[in-house]
Design a protein around this motif. Structure first.
Motif, short mmCIF file in Angstrom:
data_model
loop_
_atom_site.label_atom_id
_atom_site.label_comp_id
_atom_site.label_asym_id
_atom_site.label_seq_id
_atom_site.Cartn_x
_atom_site.Cartn_y
_atom_site.Cartn_z
N MET A 1 0.93 -1.16 -0.04
CA MET A 1 -0.11 0.03 -0.08
C MET A 1 0.91 1.18 -0.21
SD MET A 1 -3.28 -0.50 -0.24
CE MET A 1 -4.26 0.66 0.46
N SER A 2 2.08 1.26 0.85
CA SER A 2 2.91 2.35 0.92
C SER A 2 3.51 2.39 -0.39
CB SER A 2 3.57 2.36 2.03
OG SER A 2 4.55 1.01 2.01
N GLY A 3 3.80 1.55 -1.18
CA GLY A 3 4.44 1.64 -2.53
C GLY A 3 3.66 2.32 -3.28
N LEU A 4 2.12 1.95 -3.42
CA LEU A 4 1.46 2.64 -4.23
C LEU A 4 1.28 4.18 -3.68
CD1 LEU A 4 -1.63 0.23 -4.91
CD2 LEU A 4 0.30 0.88 -6.56
N ALA A 5 1.28 4.53 -2.50
CA ALA A 5 1.18 5.83 -2.09
C ALA A 5 2.26 6.62 -2.51
CB ALA A 5 0.88 6.02 -0.61
N GLN A 30 4.68 10.44 5.97
CA GLN A 30 4.30 11.79 6.38
C GLN A 30 5.44 12.84 5.92
OE1 GLN A 30 3.34 10.44 10.41
NE2 GLN A 30 1.36 11.27 10.28
N SER A 31 6.67 12.36 6.11
CA SER A 31 7.65 13.33 5.98
C SER A 31 7.96 13.54 4.27
CB SER A 31 9.09 12.96 6.27
OG SER A 31 9.49 11.68 5.68
N GLU A 32 7.24 12.65 3.52
CA GLU A 32 7.30 12.92 2.14
C GLU A 32 6.07 13.97 1.65
OE1 GLU A 32 7.62 9.16 0.32
OE2 GLU A 32 9.21 8.68 1.59
N GLY A 33 5.24 14.24 2.61
CA GLY A 33 4.14 15.06 2.30
C GLY A 33 2.64 14.40 2.37
N MET A 34 2.62 13.08 2.90
CA MET A 34 1.32 12.43 2.82
C MET A 34 0.60 12.72 4.10
SD MET A 34 2.04 8.95 0.55
CE MET A 34 4.04 9.09 0.16
N GLN A 35 -0.90 12.64 4.11
CA GLN A 35 -1.55 12.89 5.33
C GLN A 35 -2.17 11.39 5.80
OE1 GLN A 35 -4.70 16.07 4.66
NE2 GLN A 35 -3.77 15.96 2.66
N ILE A 36 -1.57 10.89 7.07
CA ILE A 36 -1.88 9.84 7.58
C ILE A 36 -2.38 9.90 8.90
CG2 ILE A 36 -0.80 7.52 7.82
CD1 ILE A 36 -0.10 8.22 5.24
#
Length: 433
Positions: A1-5, A30-36
């Motif tokens: 899932m994180s690979g697709l994210a 999160q450090s790459e800018g995603m909202q988790i």
């Protein structure tokens, strides 16, 4: 899932998601800018994901419980939800695809293939089931039209793929909560093997119930094989041979006889891709493995600490056997966390047998993941069937205290749940004598 994210974030999309537990991986996202978010509450879903339109894609994994509030919010709002595997099938559809399937071995083997390609000048993309230590990510984005994917058998997910090269590493019984019995699971693997594109190549471990393709082994003869396997100065060496190519004195950058078997499959795939034997030799030596796959956490004169994702009896057997082959004179202390009530119930005798290979066992409670408890199924089921008397059931905090008191010379942590949260504290204990 994180690979697709990471893939969609790489494309410039706004990416959000839910996970049950914060981990170093979710910290990275999160450090790459995603909202988790880490609570299954609808009011935590970012506002931009509430609008039903063609610009919003909702992807879910079948590992999410069916009663998940967030999952059902999107269903009730009429969103077209896509399984992780469906999206992976769409992405890879127009690309030259190398897919690696198997109840175990697929993460390391797919990562090996991707590394051989990258190190040999083929700028492939890859969607992997673990963090590749050479790249510190589970998603690689390349400029070529080639992609390496880990093909997951859970929920028959891999049947969305139509590869150019397929590798099948193992077909041991697992996920019987989905398949019902081993025969149904075998049938799905056989279907996956039949889904090659025209002219595609199938590579599978010798002894699997498949009718065609190249076989590979580390025991005896096959279409591709490892010979002269040996341990020298703590490193594994072997020779590779098939009908047309021999590669001698390969030093594998990671430990474990089972990883030599994975390497044989990766080499056979790389040769089909016309990669030079010398380049393959160099790439395997520089391969640093996958996080939580026979990963050395501490390695010094006083203590060896290895962490592994093994959560099936056959994976445990391969892992523990490799540890004992490397360190035959050291006492092995194993901390194991069973994963899923159904898996514990279905393979309890197998778990008891392989865990008896340890000199000392600290057994944690079952990690439930998506499941609700099953009456009568608990970690004591395993403990009561073991012959080894040097065993005990304990909590995570207690296990740290036991390690602090005993300071084992050889420690192995294994499991697919949240046992990885112990790795940092245990490392600190062993490194700060």
């Amino acid at each position: 899932m994180s690979g697709l994210a990471r893939y969609f974030n790489h494309l410039g999309c706004t990416v959000g998601g839910y996970d049950k537990t914060p981990t170093p991986l979710t910290d990275s996202l999160q450090s790459e800018g995603m909202q988790i978010v880490f609570e299954d509450k609808v009011d935590l879903i970012p506002a931009e994901f509430h609008t039903l339109d063609n610009a919003t894609l909702v992807i879910y994994t079948p590992a999410i419980p069916k009663d998940s509030a967030i999952l059902n919010f999107f269903k009730d709002q009429g969103f077209d939800l896509q399984k992780r595997s469906q999206v992976l099938g769409i992405i890879s559809k127009g690309m030259f695809t190398v897919a690696v399937a198997g109840t175990h071995g697929k993460t390391t083997t797919s990562t090996m293939v991707a590394h051989i390609l990258k190190a040999s000048g083929i700028d492939c993309s890859a969607f992997l089931g673990g963090i590749a230590s050479n790249y510190n990510t589970n998603a690689l984005f390349g400029k070529s039209n080639m992609v390496v994917v880990e093909a997951d058998e859970y929920d028959r997910s891999f049947l969305t793929l139509h590869p150019d090269i397929s590798i099948i590493t193992s077909m041991d019984a697992d996920h019987l909560d989905i398949y019902g019995d081993h025969e149904q699971m075998t049938s799905s693997f056989r279907q996956f093997a039949s889904q090659l594109k025209p002219g595609g190549k199938l590579i599978h471990r010798k002894g699997l119930r498949l009718d065609s393709g190249d076989t590979y082994t580390i025991h005896g003869e096959a279409d591709a094989m490892a010979e002269n396997i040996r341990v020298e100065n703590g490193s594994f060496f072997f020779d590779f041979r098939n009908s047309t190519v021999s590669i001698a004195n390969i030093e594998l950058g990671i430990a474990g006889t089972h990883n030599i078997e994975n390497a044989v499959a990766a080499i056979q795939a790389a040769l089909y891709l016309n990669i030079a034997p010398d380049a393959i030799h160099a790439a395997l030596t520089s391969f640093r493995g996958v996080k939580r796959r026979f990963e050395y956490i501490v390695k010094n004169d006083k203590h060896i600490f290895i962490d592994d994702y093994a959560h099936h009896p056959e994976e445990l057997r391969a892992c523990i056997s490799s540890v004992k082959k490397l360190y035959p004179s050291k006492k092995l202390t194993t901390i194991f966390q069973p994963h899923l009530f159904t898996r514990t119930r279905d393979f309890v005798d197998g778990f008891a047998e392989v865990l008896d290979m340890s000199d000392e066992l600290l057994l944690l409670d079952i990690y439930p993941a998506r499941e609700l408890p099953i009456p009568g199924v608990d970690a004591d089921m395993i403990l009561s069937r073991m012959k080894n008397v040097n065993k005990r059931l304990c909590g995570k905090a207690e296990s740290i205290e036991i390690v602090k008191a005993e300071m084992p010379e050889l420690l192995l942590t294994v499991g697919a749940g949240d046992i990885d949260q112990l790795v940092g504290p245990l490392k600190q204990v062993l490194q700060h004598v």
